[in-house]
Design a protein around this motif. Structure first.
Motif, PDB file in Angstrom:
ATOM      1  N   GLU A 186       0.949  -1.294  -0.054  1.00  0.00           N
ATOM      2  CA  GLU A 186       0.017  -0.054   0.021  1.00  0.00           C
ATOM      3  C   GLU A 186       0.823   1.229  -0.142  1.00  0.00           C
ATOM      4  O   GLU A 186       1.714   1.575   0.652  1.00  0.00           O
ATOM      5  N   VAL A 187       0.692   1.987  -1.010  1.00  0.00           N
ATOM      6  CA  VAL A 187       1.445   3.344  -1.111  1.00  0.00           C
ATOM      7  C   VAL A 187       0.408   4.395  -1.455  1.00  0.00           C
ATOM      8  O   VAL A 187      -0.606   4.354  -2.108  1.00  0.00           O
ATOM      9  N   THR A 188       0.965   5.659  -1.099  1.00  0.00           N
ATOM     10  CA  THR A 188       0.051   6.926  -1.426  1.00  0.00           C
ATOM     11  C   THR A 188       0.567   7.185  -2.732  1.00  0.00           C
ATOM     12  O   THR A 188       1.283   6.668  -3.407  1.00  0.00           O
ATOM     13  N   ARG A 189      -0.162   8.193  -3.160  1.00  0.00           N
ATOM     14  CA  ARG A 189       0.032   8.891  -4.612  1.00  0.00           C
ATOM     15  C   ARG A 189       1.331   9.249  -4.721  1.00  0.00           C
ATOM     16  O   ARG A 189       2.075   8.748  -5.793  1.00  0.00           O
ATOM     17  N   LYS A 190       1.790  10.149  -4.097  1.00  0.00           N
ATOM     18  CA  LYS A 190       3.186  10.702  -4.062  1.00  0.00           C
ATOM     19  C   LYS A 190       4.090   9.638  -3.887  1.00  0.00           C
ATOM     20  O   LYS A 190       5.392   9.692  -4.668  1.00  0.00           O
ATOM     21  N   GLU A 191       4.048   8.514  -3.101  1.00  0.00           N
ATOM     22  CA  GLU A 191       5.121   7.622  -2.893  1.00  0.00           C
ATOM     23  C   GLU A 191       5.115   6.752  -4.232  1.00  0.00           C
ATOM     24  O   GLU A 191       6.293   6.268  -4.667  1.00  0.00           O
ATOM     25  N   PHE A 192       3.800   6.365  -4.749  1.00  0.00           N
ATOM     26  CA  PHE A 192       3.856   5.666  -5.926  1.00  0.00           C
ATOM     27  C   PHE A 192       4.661   6.439  -7.287  1.00  0.00           C
ATOM     28  O   PHE A 192       5.515   5.963  -7.992  1.00  0.00           O
ATOM     29  N   ASP A 193       4.350   7.752  -7.341  1.00  0.00           N
ATOM     30  CA  ASP A 193       5.039   8.624  -8.260  1.00  0.00           C
ATOM     31  C   ASP A 193       6.599   8.731  -8.183  1.00  0.00           C
ATOM     32  O   ASP A 193       7.379   8.463  -9.101  1.00  0.00           O
ATOM     33  N   LEU A 194       7.029   8.628  -6.964  1.00  0.00           N
ATOM     34  CA  LEU A 194       8.364   8.892  -6.556  1.00  0.00           C
ATOM     35  C   LEU A 194       9.122   7.545  -7.062  1.00  0.00           C
ATOM     36  O   LEU A 194      10.279   7.428  -7.747  1.00  0.00           O
ATOM     37  N   LEU A 195       8.627   6.487  -6.532  1.00  0.00           N
ATOM     38  CA  LEU A 195       9.025   5.155  -6.798  1.00  0.00           C
ATOM     39  C   LEU A 195       9.181   4.776  -8.230  1.00  0.00           C
ATOM     40  O   LEU A 195      10.116   4.285  -8.643  1.00  0.00           O
ATOM     41  N   TYR A 196       7.891   4.911  -8.962  1.00  0.00           N
ATOM     42  CA  TYR A 196       8.009   4.826 -10.295  1.00  0.00           C
ATOM     43  C   TYR A 196       8.864   5.653 -11.139  1.00  0.00           C
ATOM     44  O   TYR A 196       9.589   5.308 -12.055  1.00  0.00           O
ATOM     45  N   TYR A 197       9.253   6.890 -10.605  1.00  0.00           N
ATOM     46  CA  TYR A 197      10.060   7.585 -11.419  1.00  0.00           C
ATOM     47  C   TYR A 197      11.507   7.242 -11.232  1.00  0.00           C
ATOM     48  O   TYR A 197      12.295   7.240 -12.111  1.00  0.00           O
ATOM     49  N   LEU A 198      11.904   7.014 -10.199  1.00  0.00           N
ATOM     50  CA  LEU A 198      13.238   6.224  -9.585  1.00  0.00           C
ATOM     51  C   LEU A 198      13.522   5.063 -10.610  1.00  0.00           C
ATOM     52  O   LEU A 198      14.546   4.672 -11.023  1.00  0.00           O
ATOM     53  N   ALA A 199      12.382   3.956 -10.291  1.00  0.00           N
ATOM     54  CA  ALA A 199      12.476   2.773 -10.986  1.00  0.00           C
ATOM     55  C   ALA A 199      12.480   2.812 -12.509  1.00  0.00           C
ATOM     56  O   ALA A 199      13.330   2.164 -13.302  1.00  0.00           O
ATOM     57  N   SER A 200      12.108   4.060 -13.017  1.00  0.00           N
ATOM     58  CA  SER A 200      12.140   4.274 -14.390  1.00  0.00           C
ATOM     59  C   SER A 200      13.682   4.735 -15.082  1.00  0.00           C
ATOM     60  O   SER A 200      13.857   4.514 -16.166  1.00  0.00           O
ATOM     61  N   HIS A 201      14.330   4.809 -13.985  1.00  0.00           N
ATOM     62  CA  HIS A 201      15.830   5.306 -14.516  1.00  0.00           C
ATOM     63  C   HIS A 201      16.709   4.411 -13.641  1.00  0.00           C
ATOM     64  O   HIS A 201      17.554   5.059 -12.917  1.00  0.00           O
ATOM     65  N   PRO A 202      16.565   3.438 -13.748  1.00  0.00           N
ATOM     66  CA  PRO A 202      17.562   2.363 -13.091  1.00  0.00           C
ATOM     67  C   PRO A 202      19.017   2.654 -13.365  1.00  0.00           C
ATOM     68  O   PRO A 202      19.538   2.942 -14.415  1.00  0.00           O
ATOM     69  N   GLY A 203      20.023   2.725 -12.231  1.00  0.00           N
ATOM     70  CA  GLY A 203      21.178   2.936 -12.364  1.00  0.00           C
ATOM     71  C   GLY A 203      21.840   4.339 -12.567  1.00  0.00           C
ATOM     72  O   GLY A 203      22.782   4.850 -12.617  1.00  0.00           O
ATOM     73  N   VAL A 204      20.672   5.471 -12.523  1.00  0.00           N
ATOM     74  CA  VAL A 204      20.953   6.797 -12.903  1.00  0.00           C
ATOM     75  C   VAL A 204      20.749   7.595 -11.300  1.00  0.00           C
ATOM     76  O   VAL A 204      19.459   7.462 -10.792  1.00  0.00           O
ATOM     77  N   VAL A 205      21.598   8.461 -10.901  1.00  0.00           N
ATOM     78  CA  VAL A 205      21.590   9.052  -9.791  1.00  0.00           C
ATOM     79  C   VAL A 205      20.465  10.282 -10.100  1.00  0.00           C
ATOM     80  O   VAL A 205      20.875  11.138 -11.033  1.00  0.00           O
ATOM     81  N   ILE A 206      19.453  10.471  -9.229  1.00  0.00           N
ATOM     82  CA  ILE A 206      18.499  11.475  -9.487  1.00  0.00           C
ATOM     83  C   ILE A 206      18.610  12.722  -8.724  1.00  0.00           C
ATOM     84  O   ILE A 206      18.474  12.398  -7.323  1.00  0.00           O
TER      85      ILE A 206
END
Length: 225
Positions: A149-169
């Motif tokens: 269970e995640v909140t809206r912002k938690e999902f967006d944050l996780l999805y964005y980071l996971a969309s850029h594996p190996g990249v420092v954001i």
């Protein structure tokens, strides 16, 4: 969209609710901070008067924000800038002086909701990293076959980071992409607390700090659990 109006002035509350309903919103009102804290979880947006009879409106705002990412637009009876700043620092997404124009309020609602609506349409692919699956279509996170269970912002944050594996954001980039605030200064303590709180919560829900790794002084890197 379900809107919770937190306003103790009956005439103001009734007028606002009527206007919102005319524009197609499902609006309901409460007159106290305690009732707001009992009912805000059902709302897609909270319109919060900071001058309440029982609980300091700023405290109500902080409590709602600490519990999740429900959008909040606050109202203050004072025209000085410091009161608006306090409302924003307490966690509101926007803060208006009273009295305000209804057309301006509708424009502010549209702007706030554009920032918080899902950024990933149903056509975006699901992301899978080992036992972790992040599904953009359903906005669900699965780990080892169990729903997280995640909140809206938690999902967006996780999805964005996971969309850029190996990249420092960087923190600045995260605030621009996830919170819709490209002008935020990376050195701001508030920015650091906002991002760090969401990262810490995600790590706890995923059971490991390895999914989101901190790169000191720079930002965050998606890992492999």
């Amino acid at each position: 969209m379900h809107v919770l109006v937190v306003e103790d002035e009956v005439d103001v509350a009734e007028s606002l609710i009527r206007g919102l309903r005319r524009h197609g919103y499902d609006a309901v009102g409460v007159a106290t901070g305690s009732r707001a804290l009992d009912t805000y979880r059902d709302a897609d947006l909270v319109l919060l008067d900071l001058e309440l009879p029982d609980i300091d409106g700023l405290e109500v705002c902080r409590t709602i924000r600490a519990a999740g990412d429900t959008p909040i637009i606050a109202f203050t009876d004072h025209s000085n800038e410091s009161d608006r700043v306090l409302g924003l620092q307490a966690g509101s997404d926007d803060c208006l002086n009273k009295p305000y124009g209804f057309r301006e309020l509708m424009a502010r609602i549209d702007a706030v909701m554009r920032r918080v609506r899902p950024r990933h349409p149903a056509t975006d692919p699901a992301i899978e990293h080992g036992p972790l699956r992040i599904d953009a279509a359903t906005r669900e996170v699965w780990l080892d076959g169990g729903l997280v269970e995640v909140t809206r912002k938690e999902f967006d944050l996780l999805y964005y980071l996971a969309s850029h594996p190996g990249v420092v954001i960087s923190r600045r980039q995260l605030m621009a992409e996830i919170w819709g605030d490209p002008m935020t200064h990376t050195a701001s303590p508030h920015v650091s607390r906002t991002i760090d709180t969401h990262v810490s919560t995600l790590r706890g829900k995923l059971g490991s700090s390895n999914w989101i790794r901190t790169v000191r002084g720079v930002g965050f890197l998606f890992g492999n659990g």
